[in-house]
Every structure is written in structure tokens, then in C-alpha cells.
Write an enzyme that holds these catalytic residues in place. Structure first.
Site, short mmCIF file in Angstrom:
data_model
loop_
_atom_site.label_atom_id
_atom_site.label_comp_id
_atom_site.label_asym_id
_atom_site.label_seq_id
_atom_site.Cartn_x
_atom_site.Cartn_y
_atom_site.Cartn_z
N CYS A 1 18.61 2.74 19.25
CA CYS A 1 19.03 4.15 19.27
C CYS A 1 20.34 4.37 18.50
CB CYS A 1 19.21 4.62 20.71
SG CYS A 1 17.72 4.41 21.68
N TRP B 1 0.83 -1.21 0.00
CA TRP B 1 0.00 0.00 0.00
C TRP B 1 0.86 1.27 0.00
CZ3 TRP B 1 -0.24 -3.94 3.57
CH2 TRP B 1 0.54 -3.78 4.70
N ARG B 2 2.17 1.07 0.10
CA ARG B 2 3.07 2.22 0.20
C ARG B 2 3.14 2.94 -1.14
NH1 ARG B 2 7.03 1.59 4.66
NH2 ARG B 2 5.43 2.70 5.78
N CYS C 1 12.33 2.42 16.72
CA CYS C 1 11.96 2.88 18.07
C CYS C 1 10.95 1.90 18.66
CB CYS C 1 11.38 4.30 18.01
SG CYS C 1 11.31 5.05 19.65
N CYS D 1 19.44 5.06 15.02
CA CYS D 1 18.23 5.87 14.84
C CYS D 1 18.59 7.24 14.22
CB CYS D 1 17.55 6.06 16.18
SG CYS D 1 16.16 7.20 16.08
N GLU E 1 -4.88 0.93 6.46
CA GLU E 1 -4.81 1.47 7.82
C GLU E 1 -5.75 0.73 8.77
OE1 GLU E 1 -2.74 3.38 9.19
OE2 GLU E 1 -1.68 3.94 7.37
N GLN F 1 -3.93 -2.89 15.34
CA GLN F 1 -3.70 -4.03 16.25
C GLN F 1 -3.21 -5.28 15.52
OE1 GLN F 1 -4.65 -3.40 19.47
NE2 GLN F 1 -6.04 -1.70 19.16
N ASP G 1 -0.82 7.13 16.89
CA ASP G 1 -1.14 5.78 17.33
C ASP G 1 -0.11 5.38 18.38
OD1 ASP G 1 1.13 5.42 15.85
OD2 ASP G 1 0.38 3.72 14.69
N LEU H 1 -8.49 -12.36 10.84
CA LEU H 1 -7.76 -11.09 11.04
C LEU H 1 -8.12 -10.43 12.38
CD1 LEU H 1 -5.67 -9.55 9.39
CD2 LEU H 1 -7.50 -8.33 8.26
N GLY H 2 -9.22 -10.90 12.99
CA GLY H 2 -9.59 -10.38 14.32
C GLY H 2 -10.25 -9.01 14.28
N TYR I 1 -7.05 9.05 14.05
CA TYR I 1 -5.83 8.47 13.50
C TYR I 1 -6.02 8.08 12.03
CZ TYR I 1 -2.25 5.27 12.16
OH TYR I 1 -1.25 4.66 11.44
S1 SF4 Z 1 16.94 7.62 19.80
FE1 SF4 Z 1 15.44 6.99 18.29
S2 SF4 Z 1 15.10 4.82 18.73
FE2 SF4 Z 1 16.10 5.71 20.51
S3 SF4 Z 1 14.42 6.28 21.88
FE3 SF4 Z 1 14.95 8.09 20.68
S4 SF4 Z 1 13.56 8.03 18.93
FE4 SF4 Z 1 13.54 6.00 19.84
#
Ligand code: SF4
Length: 355
Positions: A198, A23-24, A191, A201, A36, A41, A137, A79-80, A119
Site C-alpha cells: 500500500c 504479449w504486452r 495489491c 500503491c 490470456e 491459473q 479475475d 503447463l497444466g 474474462y
Molecule cells: S492501497 Fe493499493 S495495494 Fe493497498 S489494498 Fe488498496 S489497492 Fe491494494
């Protein structure tokens, strides 16, 4: 509060790292809407085959609106959260009737459609129509709580209000749809709730929780939601090579789906005696009731232990299910015919494993 330049960092990262999901990159509001709703869930890998089957069967809003509900529910089987399928169907009919079959682009109209909350509405408006509509979300709430190291619990009205405000303030004028998708992607891939990545990230330099080593403390929850435990008994009744199934009411949980007769029972209730009484009121004389297994079903506010009982009827002929005062009505169906009906996941599992 000074806002970090999130979009300038996130958008290039998203362009380079986004997963190639079916769908992207679509700007078709119908496809975005369906994806969406299915993703609520539910994990991406579970959704993909359902998404393809759905679009093969209902390529546009008009075909969904005129499909029988039984076909819609059958495609959704497994799918619930079946209310989502009912809502998609109902909303398609509303769009055909009130908007000539075209998904509206006016925010007030979008948010007034049944089953479309803030949302989903924000996702459709921003991705399909390029409108400046925020989304929030669980993924986005977690990222924002961490980037700003928020103290307010995310499950309180005050915490949610703050998060919606931040989501709106951070939205860039250009490419709001891609920005929203980049937030979803960051939450789904890096995340993560338990182990945020991190070190790789793209926004780690802007993230206060990372700076202070508090990634695991965010998002905070009020801890007020207490999960209740409940019990239910399910009767798998067979007679003359057929099995008894009943249909759920038109509203509420699993609306319109089929199941083996199932009843909520008290914690200390004797399930065998309870089911005997229930079956008797429907004219069915149970001779032997045996516990086969139990399944655990988790909901947002409770966990259900579903006990499955095989019920043998007395050889003297039990009446058919046409007793006026019966607590349920049903159909006797041959096991091979069960695939024509839509069942919730638990009951589909009973069919697979016990019939
Ligand atoms: S650095 Fe990035 S992955 Fe780490 S807590 Fe912050 S937003 Fe989340």
C-alpha cells in the site's frame, strides 16, 4: 455510489511501471487470446517460454487450426489445465470455419466462441479492439473489493454481480484495454493477496480498505467451498524393456493426454489388491506391486494423493492388452520413446524420476 477517478491515476502509473512482457503492447487478438488462456491459473514466468514456443509452432490461427491435436498437447505439456489447449485448438478451427480465420471483433460472436468466457472475451475485446469490455479475475476482484471495502463475499453470485458492475462502471471510454491491463498489473505486482504494498500503491488515496486498515479483511470469502481429499493409484507396469501407457478419453480432465494406468480408489482400499484386479481384467498378471512414492495434486475443489506403484508381471507370459472387457487400453512403449507422447505434469515427473 460515487466512483473514484481510478483510470486517471492508474493509467500513468501503468505506462511507467508495466513489465515488458512478450504479449504486452500487442494488438493482435490471437496473441492476446493465447497469452490470456496460458496465464489462467499460471504464473507469468512459467508462461513466457511456453508462449514463445507456441508462437514459433503456431504463428497464427490457421496454423493452429490445422495442427494435429497431439502436437498441440505436446507443446502444452507441463503447463497444466489441459482443457485450455483443447479449447484453443477447437476454437481456432471454429474461427477458420466460421470467420474466415479472422478473430471476430463483435462482442456477441467473441463470447460465443468455445472456451472464451467473460474474462478472456473482455481482455481480447478491450486490448485488441479497444472495445468497452470489462474484465474480472481474481486480481481485479481483490483490488475492487479493497478499494470499495466490499462486504459481499467474492465467491457468491451477489458479490460477483456487484464486482462485474463496478468493473464496467470504472472502465474509461478512452484506452479501456490499457485500463484493464493496469488493473491486472496492479493486482500482480502491488495489491498482492497476502502483503499488499500500500505504501507505494498509486491508488492508495482512493482505497477504502487502506484508509480503514482493512486490507487483510478484503476480499471476503463465503468459506463455503470445502476441499475434499481423494486417493488415486497409478500402475507403472514394465515388460520386456517397455512400459505400459494409456490414453485418457476425448473429454473430461486431461482429455487425450497419455498416462500410466491410474484409478481413483476408496480411502481405505488396499491399492495393491485393487491394481492386481484391474491389471488382471486387462490380461496382465501382476506378481509384485510396490509403492514407489506419492504425489499431491491440487484442484479447485479437491486434493488428490496420487500413489505410484511399480508393478512386476508374472514370468509366465501375460496377455497383450486386447481383452475386450479390459477397463482400459494401452500401448507398450520403450522409455526413450515416451517423449513423443504428451503427459500431465505428474506423469511427466514419474518418467523423469522413475524410468
Ligand atoms: S492501497 Fe493499493 S495495494 Fe493497498 S489494498 Fe488498496 S489497492 Fe491494494
Amino acid at each position: 455510489m460515487k466512483l473514484p477517478p481510478l483510470s486517471a491515476t492508474l493509467l500513468p502509473w501503468y505506462e511507467k511501471n508495466k513489465r515488458p512482457l512478450p504479449w504486452r503492447d500487442s494488438r493482435d487478438p490471437y496473441r492476446i487470446w493465447v497469452s490470456e488462456i496460458m496465464l489462467q491459473q499460471t504464473q507469468v514466468k512459467t508462461v513466457i517460454p511456453y508462449y514463445h514456443r507456441w508462437l514459433d509452432a503456431f504463428p497464427d490461427i490457421a496454423s493452429l487450426a490445422k495442427a494435429p491435436l497431439s502436437k498441440v498437447l505436446k507443446l502444452w505439456e507441463g503447463l497444466g489445465y489441459y482443457r485450455r489447449a483443447n479449447n484453443l485448438h477447437e476454437t481456432a478451427k471454429v474461427i477458420v470455419e466460421n470467420h474466415n480465420g479472422r478473430f471476430p471483433s463483435d462482442p456477441a460472436m467473441v463470447y460465443s466462441l468455445p472456451g472464451i468466457g467473460k474474462y478472456t472475451g473482455g481482455a481480447i475485446l478491450s486490448i485488441a479492439f479497444g472495445k468497452s469490455a470489462p474484465i474480472l479475475d481474481g486480481n481485479v476482484a481483490r483490488i475492487l473489493s479493497r478499494i470499495f471495502a466490499l462486504d459481499d463475499p467474492v465467491d457468491t453470485p451477489k458479490g460477483l454481480k456487484k464486482l462485474w458492475k463496478l468493473a464496467a462502471l470504472l472502465l474509461p471510454e478512452k484506452n479501456p484495454g490499457d485500463f484493464n491491463q493496469s488493473m491486472m498489473e496492479l493486482g500482480a505486482t502491488l495489491c498482492l493477496p497476502q502483503e499488499p504494498a500500500c505504501l507505494i500503491c498509486p491508488v492508495s488515496e482512493l482505497c477504502k480498505a487502506h484508509e480503514t486498515g482493512k486490507e487483510q479483511d478484503c476480499p471476503r470469502k463465503s468459506g463455503k467451498t470445502k476441499i475434499k481429499k481423494v486417493r488415486a493409484a497409478c500402475a507403472v507396469v514394465s515388460r520386456d524393456g517397455r512400459v505400459l501407457i494409456t490414453q485418457r478419453p476425448a473429454s473430461g480432465l486431461w482429455a487425450h493426454l497419455w498416462e500410466f494406468p491410474t484409478f481413483r480408489i476408496a480411502e481405505k482400499e488396499d491399492a495393491g489388491s485393487f491394481l492386481t484386479k484391474q491389471l488382471l481384467t486387462a490380461g496382465l498378471n501382476a506378481q509384485k506391486i510396490t509403492l514407489k512414492t506419492s504425489l499431491r495434486r491440487a484442484y479447485t475443489d479437491h486434493v488428490e494423493n496420487l500413489e505410484i506403484y511399480g508393478c512386476e508381471l508374472s514370468p509366465e507370459r501375460s496377455k497383450t492388452l486386447s481383452v475386450p472387457d479390459a477397463p482400459f487400453s494401452g500401448q507398450w512403449v520403450k522409455p526413450r520413446e515416451l517423449k513423443r507422447f504428451a503427459f500431465s505434469s505428474a506423469h511427466a515427473k514419474i518418467i523423469r524420476e522413475y524410468l
